[in-house]
Design a protein around this motif. Structure first.
Motif, PDB file in Angstrom:
ATOM      1  N   ASN A 164      49.248  44.155  34.164  1.00 29.98           N
ATOM      2  CA  ASN A 164      49.319  43.340  35.370  1.00 29.98           C
ATOM      3  C   ASN A 164      48.182  43.625  36.193  1.00 29.98           C
ATOM      4  O   ASN A 164      47.211  44.465  35.963  1.00 29.98           O
ATOM      5  N   PHE A 165      47.940  42.815  37.216  1.00 25.99           N
ATOM      6  CA  PHE A 165      46.953  42.796  38.137  1.00 25.99           C
ATOM      7  C   PHE A 165      46.454  44.012  39.036  1.00 25.99           C
ATOM      8  O   PHE A 165      45.625  44.527  38.832  1.00 25.99           O
ATOM      9  N   GLY A 166      47.618  44.810  39.296  1.00 24.64           N
ATOM     10  CA  GLY A 166      47.641  46.208  39.881  1.00 24.64           C
ATOM     11  C   GLY A 166      46.680  47.148  39.083  1.00 24.64           C
ATOM     12  O   GLY A 166      46.091  47.685  39.222  1.00 24.64           O
ATOM     13  N   HIS A 167      47.369  47.258  37.778  1.00 25.21           N
ATOM     14  CA  HIS A 167      46.694  48.141  36.562  1.00 25.21           C
ATOM     15  C   HIS A 167      45.142  47.751  36.597  1.00 25.21           C
ATOM     16  O   HIS A 167      44.254  48.758  36.279  1.00 25.21           O
ATOM     17  N   ALA A 199      39.504  41.306  32.385  1.00 27.35           N
ATOM     18  CA  ALA A 199      39.716  39.934  32.155  1.00 27.35           C
ATOM     19  C   ALA A 199      41.048  39.505  31.986  1.00 27.35           C
ATOM     20  O   ALA A 199      41.900  40.112  31.252  1.00 27.35           O
ATOM     21  N   ARG A 200      41.109  38.281  32.108  1.00 25.29           N
ATOM     22  CA  ARG A 200      42.528  37.626  31.859  1.00 25.29           C
ATOM     23  C   ARG A 200      42.330  37.105  30.310  1.00 25.29           C
ATOM     24  O   ARG A 200      41.305  36.336  30.080  1.00 25.29           O
ATOM     25  N   ALA A 202      40.857  36.927  43.856  1.00 27.44           N
ATOM     26  CA  ALA A 202      41.944  36.591  42.725  1.00 27.44           C
ATOM     27  C   ALA A 202      42.662  35.340  43.086  1.00 27.44           C
ATOM     28  O   ALA A 202      43.116  35.451  44.241  1.00 27.44           O
ATOM     29  N   SER A 203      42.978  34.622  42.145  1.00 23.14           N
ATOM     30  CA  SER A 203      43.881  33.297  42.673  1.00 23.14           C
ATOM     31  C   SER A 203      45.293  33.917  42.486  1.00 23.14           C
ATOM     32  O   SER A 203      45.659  34.957  42.068  1.00 23.14           O
ATOM     33  N   GLN A 204      46.202  33.056  43.100  1.00 20.09           N
ATOM     34  CA  GLN A 204      47.660  33.465  43.031  1.00 20.09           C
ATOM     35  C   GLN A 204      48.171  33.902  41.717  1.00 20.09           C
ATOM     36  O   GLN A 204      48.965  34.551  41.395  1.00 20.09           O
ATOM     37  N   THR A 205      47.577  32.813  40.661  1.00 24.53           N
ATOM     38  CA  THR A 205      48.102  32.984  39.471  1.00 24.53           C
ATOM     39  C   THR A 205      47.401  34.413  38.713  1.00 24.53           C
ATOM     40  O   THR A 205      48.052  34.891  38.048  1.00 24.53           O
TER      41      THR A 205
END
Length: 100
Positions: free
Chosen positions: A2-5, A17-18, A87-90
């Protein structure tokens, strides 16, 4: 992950990266901040943070200069660098973050 990690990993010197990003070879990284006597501050354990940000995310700046805060940056698909990436909401809700 996830984003936090992903953000914690970037703060610890990694690149993230996503998997879902269309542009390949894109990643987020951290540009360190700078602060006068940052190393001395850390060595003396005088403070653990600078402006509420971990002191280890700063490099030494010149004496009598302003503090430059660390910033998240993006390496774009075309090889350019975006300083101050947001970062975007997505991006924040995504679970497809990975280390690169």
């Amino acid at each position: 992950m996830n984003f936090g990690h992903a953000i914690e990993a970037v703060k610890n010197g990694k690149r993230a990266a996503r998997a879902g990003w269309n542009g390949k070879k894109m990643f987020v990284y951290l540009m360190p901040g700078s602060a006068p006597l940052a190393t001395e501050v850390r060595e003396l354990n005088a403070v653990e943070t600078i402006n509420s940000v971990r002191a280890d995310l700063f490099q030494d700046g010149d004496t009598d200069t302003a503090v430059r805060m660390p910033s998240f940056c993006l390496r774009a698909a075309d090889g350019s660098n975006v300083v101050g990436w947001l970062a975007s909401q997505t991006d924040m809700a995504a679970e497809d973050w990975e280390l690169v």
